[in-house]
Design a protein around this motif. Sequence first.
Motif, mmCIF file in Angstrom:
data_model
loop_
_atom_site.group_PDB
_atom_site.id
_atom_site.type_symbol
_atom_site.label_atom_id
_atom_site.label_comp_id
_atom_site.label_asym_id
_atom_site.label_seq_id
_atom_site.Cartn_x
_atom_site.Cartn_y
_atom_site.Cartn_z
ATOM 1 N N ASP A 5 0.815 -1.217 0.000
ATOM 2 C CA ASP A 5 0.000 0.000 0.000
ATOM 3 C C ASP A 5 0.851 1.271 0.000
ATOM 4 O O ASP A 5 0.519 2.234 -0.677
ATOM 5 C CB ASP A 5 -0.947 0.017 1.206
ATOM 6 C CG ASP A 5 -2.052 -1.023 1.076
ATOM 7 O OD1 ASP A 5 -2.310 -1.486 -0.051
ATOM 8 O OD2 ASP A 5 -2.660 -1.365 2.108
ATOM 9 N N PHE A 6 1.947 1.277 0.760
ATOM 10 C CA PHE A 6 2.752 2.502 0.826
ATOM 11 C C PHE A 6 3.377 2.830 -0.535
ATOM 12 O O PHE A 6 3.543 3.996 -0.881
ATOM 13 C CB PHE A 6 3.803 2.439 1.940
ATOM 14 C CG PHE A 6 5.068 1.675 1.615
ATOM 15 C CD1 PHE A 6 6.189 2.340 1.129
ATOM 16 C CD2 PHE A 6 5.140 0.309 1.818
ATOM 17 C CE1 PHE A 6 7.364 1.649 0.847
ATOM 18 C CE2 PHE A 6 6.302 -0.389 1.536
ATOM 19 C CZ PHE A 6 7.426 0.276 1.044
ATOM 20 N N ARG A 11 3.391 5.942 -5.627
ATOM 21 C CA ARG A 11 3.259 5.925 -7.076
ATOM 22 C C ARG A 11 2.128 6.833 -7.547
ATOM 23 O O ARG A 11 2.195 7.393 -8.633
ATOM 24 C CB ARG A 11 3.046 4.501 -7.593
ATOM 25 C CG ARG A 11 4.292 3.639 -7.526
ATOM 26 C CD ARG A 11 5.284 4.071 -8.553
ATOM 27 N NE ARG A 11 6.516 3.288 -8.485
ATOM 28 C CZ ARG A 11 7.669 3.721 -8.934
ATOM 29 N NH1 ARG A 11 7.772 4.912 -9.487
ATOM 30 N NH2 ARG A 11 8.740 2.983 -8.841
ATOM 31 N N SER A 12 1.090 7.009 -6.725
ATOM 32 C CA SER A 12 0.001 7.911 -7.108
ATOM 33 C C SER A 12 0.492 9.358 -7.187
ATOM 34 O O SER A 12 -0.106 10.188 -7.870
ATOM 35 C CB SER A 12 -1.177 7.801 -6.137
ATOM 36 O OG SER A 12 -0.879 8.415 -4.905
ATOM 37 N N LYS A 13 1.597 9.653 -6.512
ATOM 38 C CA LYS A 13 2.160 11.002 -6.505
ATOM 39 C C LYS A 13 3.281 11.183 -7.525
ATOM 40 O O LYS A 13 3.421 12.246 -8.114
ATOM 41 C CB LYS A 13 2.677 11.342 -5.106
ATOM 42 C CG LYS A 13 1.566 11.389 -4.074
ATOM 43 C CD LYS A 13 2.127 11.601 -2.690
ATOM 44 C CE LYS A 13 0.987 11.762 -1.723
ATOM 45 N NZ LYS A 13 0.858 10.740 -0.762
ATOM 46 N N ILE A 14 4.096 10.138 -7.716
ATOM 47 C CA ILE A 14 5.270 10.290 -8.583
ATOM 48 C C ILE A 14 5.171 9.514 -9.893
ATOM 49 O O ILE A 14 6.076 9.587 -10.722
ATOM 50 C CB ILE A 14 6.571 9.897 -7.849
ATOM 51 C CG1 ILE A 14 6.606 8.394 -7.564
ATOM 52 C CG2 ILE A 14 6.768 10.702 -6.596
ATOM 53 C CD1 ILE A 14 7.971 7.882 -7.201
ATOM 54 N N GLY A 15 4.100 8.766 -10.059
ATOM 55 C CA GLY A 15 3.958 7.968 -11.277
ATOM 56 C C GLY A 15 5.003 6.869 -11.345
ATOM 57 O O GLY A 15 5.307 6.241 -10.351
ATOM 58 N N ARG A 16 5.566 6.686 -12.517
ATOM 59 C CA ARG A 16 6.535 5.608 -12.728
ATOM 60 C C ARG A 16 7.980 6.071 -12.590
ATOM 61 O O ARG A 16 8.909 5.315 -12.853
ATOM 62 C CB ARG A 16 6.308 4.987 -14.100
ATOM 63 C CG ARG A 16 4.885 4.456 -14.261
ATOM 64 C CD ARG A 16 4.801 3.412 -15.323
ATOM 65 N NE ARG A 16 3.470 2.914 -15.576
ATOM 66 C CZ ARG A 16 2.772 2.160 -14.735
ATOM 67 N NH1 ARG A 16 3.246 1.852 -13.561
ATOM 68 N NH2 ARG A 16 1.579 1.715 -15.067
ATOM 69 N N ASP A 17 8.189 7.318 -12.145
ATOM 70 C CA ASP A 17 9.536 7.867 -11.976
ATOM 71 C C ASP A 17 10.355 7.003 -11.015
ATOM 72 O O ASP A 17 9.804 6.273 -10.189
ATOM 73 C CB ASP A 17 9.476 9.296 -11.435
ATOM 74 C CG ASP A 17 9.001 10.296 -12.485
ATOM 75 O OD1 ASP A 17 8.921 9.922 -13.672
ATOM 76 O OD2 ASP A 17 8.715 11.434 -12.107
ATOM 77 N N PRO A 18 11.694 7.109 -11.092
ATOM 78 C CA PRO A 18 12.545 6.312 -10.202
ATOM 79 C C PRO A 18 12.207 6.534 -8.725
ATOM 80 O O PRO A 18 12.045 7.664 -8.278
ATOM 81 C CB PRO A 18 13.953 6.808 -10.517
ATOM 82 C CG PRO A 18 13.857 7.313 -11.919
ATOM 83 C CD PRO A 18 12.475 7.908 -12.030
#
Length: 156
Positions: A5-6, A11-18
Amino acid sequence: MPIPDFIVELRSKIGRDPLPLTGVTAVVLDDRDRVLLTRRSDDGTWALVTGCLEPGEQPAVCAVRETLEETAVVAEVERLVSVEGLPLRVLPNGDQVYWLDVAFRCRYVSGEARVNDDESVDVAWFDAESMPPLDPRQTRCLALAREAAREPWYVS
């Protein structure tokens, strides 16, 4: 394999970025010096027990937890084997991760090795003569765990 979940929240904030994440590797050995391996459900390869550190979790605790969750084996940590930053990895879904891996030598305590979650399709003990191939980093972790040396390995 469900994404914790964390990580979903991040990922909801940074997308697929590193994303830098900490993982653990547990090199679990029994009293006959056999190593516990899992056959991964995502790519079918044999591997040491691995997992993602939960927020606030201690790495050694994570190694024990992941071993139990994936293999139904209770283990105890004997020593730190290595600490290593891994190159950028792009997962099949496109997520990018920089793993910091903390590897531990663990000793079998109890339990019968079996598939215990959806991350593996097989779990087994292997002696040195019957080992399936492992990736080079895991091969190094296993060799370091079997050494008598007590100093952890790291890149300097």
